[in-house]
Design a protein around this motif. Sequence first.
Motif, mmCIF file in Angstrom:
data_model
loop_
_atom_site.group_PDB
_atom_site.id
_atom_site.type_symbol
_atom_site.label_atom_id
_atom_site.label_comp_id
_atom_site.label_asym_id
_atom_site.label_seq_id
_atom_site.Cartn_x
_atom_site.Cartn_y
_atom_site.Cartn_z
ATOM 1 N N LEU A 142 7.413 -67.125 63.036
ATOM 2 C CA LEU A 142 7.123 -66.102 63.913
ATOM 3 C C LEU A 142 6.626 -65.225 64.883
ATOM 4 C CD1 LEU A 142 6.484 -64.941 60.395
ATOM 5 C CD2 LEU A 142 8.741 -64.169 61.044
ATOM 6 N N ASP A 143 5.589 -65.892 64.712
ATOM 7 C CA ASP A 143 4.844 -65.373 66.198
ATOM 8 C C ASP A 143 6.087 -66.033 67.142
ATOM 9 O OD1 ASP A 143 2.483 -66.149 68.385
ATOM 10 O OD2 ASP A 143 2.826 -67.817 68.798
ATOM 11 N N ASP A 144 7.016 -66.805 67.838
ATOM 12 C CA ASP A 144 7.570 -67.229 68.221
ATOM 13 C C ASP A 144 8.924 -66.068 68.947
ATOM 14 O OD1 ASP A 144 7.362 -69.860 68.933
ATOM 15 O OD2 ASP A 144 8.312 -70.350 67.516
ATOM 16 N N ARG A 145 8.775 -65.105 67.701
ATOM 17 C CA ARG A 145 9.677 -64.431 67.927
ATOM 18 C C ARG A 145 9.237 -63.461 68.110
ATOM 19 N NH1 ARG A 145 12.681 -68.353 67.024
ATOM 20 N NH2 ARG A 145 14.391 -68.499 65.762
ATOM 21 N N HIS A 146 7.935 -63.206 67.737
ATOM 22 C CA HIS A 146 7.803 -61.362 67.386
ATOM 23 C C HIS A 146 5.880 -60.979 67.932
ATOM 24 C CE1 HIS A 146 10.965 -60.481 64.522
ATOM 25 N NE2 HIS A 146 10.590 -60.989 63.585
ATOM 26 N N GLY A 147 5.236 -62.604 68.275
ATOM 27 C CA GLY A 147 4.391 -62.367 68.649
ATOM 28 C C GLY A 147 3.202 -61.632 67.982
ATOM 29 N N ALA A 148 1.719 -61.975 67.947
ATOM 30 C CA ALA A 148 0.162 -62.093 66.893
ATOM 31 C C ALA A 148 -0.089 -60.497 66.134
ATOM 32 C CB ALA A 148 -0.289 -62.527 67.796
ATOM 33 N N ASP A 149 0.183 -59.675 66.932
ATOM 34 C CA ASP A 149 -0.195 -58.451 66.364
ATOM 35 C C ASP A 149 -0.226 -58.023 64.346
ATOM 36 O OD1 ASP A 149 -1.526 -58.545 68.975
ATOM 37 O OD2 ASP A 149 -1.745 -56.559 69.362
ATOM 38 N N GLY A 150 1.304 -58.448 64.404
ATOM 39 C CA GLY A 150 1.365 -57.858 62.827
ATOM 40 C C GLY A 150 1.475 -58.834 62.229
ATOM 41 N N LEU A 190 -3.244 -66.384 66.168
ATOM 42 C CA LEU A 190 -3.321 -64.890 66.024
ATOM 43 C C LEU A 190 -4.139 -64.233 66.354
ATOM 44 C CD1 LEU A 190 -0.791 -65.788 62.434
ATOM 45 C CD2 LEU A 190 0.076 -65.548 64.973
ATOM 46 N N ALA A 191 -5.554 -64.611 66.098
ATOM 47 C CA ALA A 191 -6.518 -63.640 66.598
ATOM 48 C C ALA A 191 -5.699 -64.140 68.042
ATOM 49 C CB ALA A 191 -7.888 -64.101 66.429
ATOM 50 N N HIS A 192 -6.563 -65.189 68.840
ATOM 51 C CA HIS A 192 -6.023 -65.274 70.160
ATOM 52 C C HIS A 192 -5.458 -63.925 71.313
ATOM 53 C CE1 HIS A 192 -5.773 -68.608 73.084
ATOM 54 N NE2 HIS A 192 -6.512 -67.347 73.865
ATOM 55 N N ASP A 193 -4.244 -64.222 70.631
ATOM 56 C CA ASP A 193 -2.815 -63.994 70.861
ATOM 57 C C ASP A 193 -3.276 -62.026 71.058
ATOM 58 O OD1 ASP A 193 -0.613 -64.040 72.999
ATOM 59 O OD2 ASP A 193 0.311 -63.857 70.769
ATOM 60 N N SER A 194 -3.780 -61.465 70.318
ATOM 61 C CA SER A 194 -4.578 -60.619 69.905
ATOM 62 C C SER A 194 -5.287 -59.902 70.317
ATOM 63 C CB SER A 194 -3.903 -59.802 68.364
ATOM 64 O OG SER A 194 -4.865 -60.753 67.640
ATOM 65 N N GLY A 195 -5.977 -60.399 70.633
ATOM 66 C CA GLY A 195 -7.423 -59.797 71.426
ATOM 67 C C GLY A 195 -8.820 -60.205 71.057
ATOM 68 N N ARG A 196 -8.500 -61.253 69.621
ATOM 69 C CA ARG A 196 -9.969 -61.243 68.668
ATOM 70 C C ARG A 196 -10.294 -62.819 68.898
ATOM 71 N NH1 ARG A 196 -5.435 -58.969 65.308
ATOM 72 N NH2 ARG A 196 -5.638 -57.190 64.630
ATOM 73 N N PHE A 197 -11.039 -62.322 70.349
ATOM 74 C CA PHE A 197 -11.555 -63.771 70.861
ATOM 75 C C PHE A 197 -13.084 -64.458 69.518
ATOM 76 C CE2 PHE A 197 -10.224 -63.777 75.561
ATOM 77 C CZ PHE A 197 -9.070 -63.353 75.258
ATOM 78 N N ASP A 198 -13.933 -63.742 69.382
ATOM 79 C CA ASP A 198 -14.245 -64.193 68.207
ATOM 80 C C ASP A 198 -13.975 -64.868 67.798
ATOM 81 O OD1 ASP A 198 -16.080 -63.252 70.239
ATOM 82 O OD2 ASP A 198 -16.829 -61.625 69.282
ATOM 83 N N ASP A 199 -12.985 -63.752 66.739
ATOM 84 C CA ASP A 199 -12.416 -64.377 65.533
ATOM 85 C C ASP A 199 -11.384 -66.601 65.082
ATOM 86 O OD1 ASP A 199 -13.092 -62.177 64.047
ATOM 87 O OD2 ASP A 199 -11.085 -61.206 63.529
#
Length: 468
Positions: free
Chosen positions: A188-196, A240-249
Amino acid sequence: MASSSSSSQAARAVPNLAFRRLRGQRSPGEFAAAVRKAARQIGEQVSCDARYIGRVEAGEIRCPNYAYERVFLHMFPGLALADLGFTAREQVRGGRGGRGRPPEPDSACLRPCDSPTSSSSPASPNSPFDSNIDEVSDVLRRAFMTSGPATVAAASLGLGLGLVPAQRRVGDAEVNAVEEAVRRIRLLDDRHGADGLYQRAAQPLRAAYALLDAGLTARRSTADRLHAGAGELAISVGWLAHDSGRFDDARSHYAEALATARVAGDEALEAHAFCNTSFLARDAGRHREAVRSAQAGQQAARRLASPRLLSLLSLREAGGWAGLGDRSGCEKSLARAHAYFDRGAAEADPEWMSFFGEPELEALQAQCWAALGEWPRAARHARRAAALQDRRFTRNLALYRAELAADLARGGFPDEAAEAGHQVLDLLDGVQSSRIQSMLSDTASVLAPERGRGEVGSFLDRHAEAVR
């Protein structure tokens, strides 16, 4: 009721003798390697290992997903799925109603998909993820809800987190569900990215660690697989946290995976955790940590017989050196990465590395040269990465083109940068990645003084509209 459903499902599994005959004298591991090789021949990416082959032969997988279908039909030209011992997808999925819309390609048959289930959360017609997430929901709900040691979490993507009473020890069904959750999240990440995906993916992660905490595995081999699966799931959710900008998570999830690896003595998981930790550290500006983590990952990976893994870890180290402005250290690491990469793929390559081919090799080099301020050189590598990338993996294609746009903008090629930026915007309808959106915003800022150029102005207007 759940237990009886699970029992009846297990009773319906019929060994796939046709598929077993096609394997011939090869071991499951050798046959899995042949499947991966065939996939590469047609530009497909599958995560096939001996366990997957065993599940097919046992009849646990009644029909392959679309990616595997293409690979199997390529391996055995002239044969249909039925000749391979599989059940027609229409029959297997016949009971699945009320989904709102059919699933996207490559979303079918993660586990035996003959048990009709319904979701308590209706699909949203506005989300590109929902039909795929329903698939993952069914997999995890069946596994976690039908087994459950004491107070184990019953989790699924898109569904709530519940508790079920103790019924029996953790076995293959639970471990398979954890492993499949990892595969589905990656697809799913390959297809759509992490945010959702991030918030929903955290639920099966909690469930997997609840299974570990309960400590009710029947065999040591099952416990080892569960540790590995939970650790890989932590890394996937961390990404998914990394790619969506949640670095601490992300940092927390990667640390959890590393701790799991150390407890289980799992060098492969440890190398993976260090690899992602290095990547995160570089993105967060902690370049010395990026170097150290990559070096620690290489140390963990030395006995794994996977040159491609050592290549990726060397690229992570190169990125750290580049961030420190150490051109010599970067070039040495890049040379080592190429030497390892040129040895080719190996059977010992970890399943999660299916993304790492020549496009990613080029993209990571582009990032290194960009960090050193060599924009034209970075742009050449980024352009090659985008040209080589399989068009079905939309998220990576958008990422590589965003890198290209950034490098061209900073290298003094505004019109070409705007053109690449338009291509990224064309892909963002189906991709939700804060990382890519941030890169594109930075490029727009660099190009702002060139608004008077026709193509640049068009891109800036379109980007501003997309942000709104």
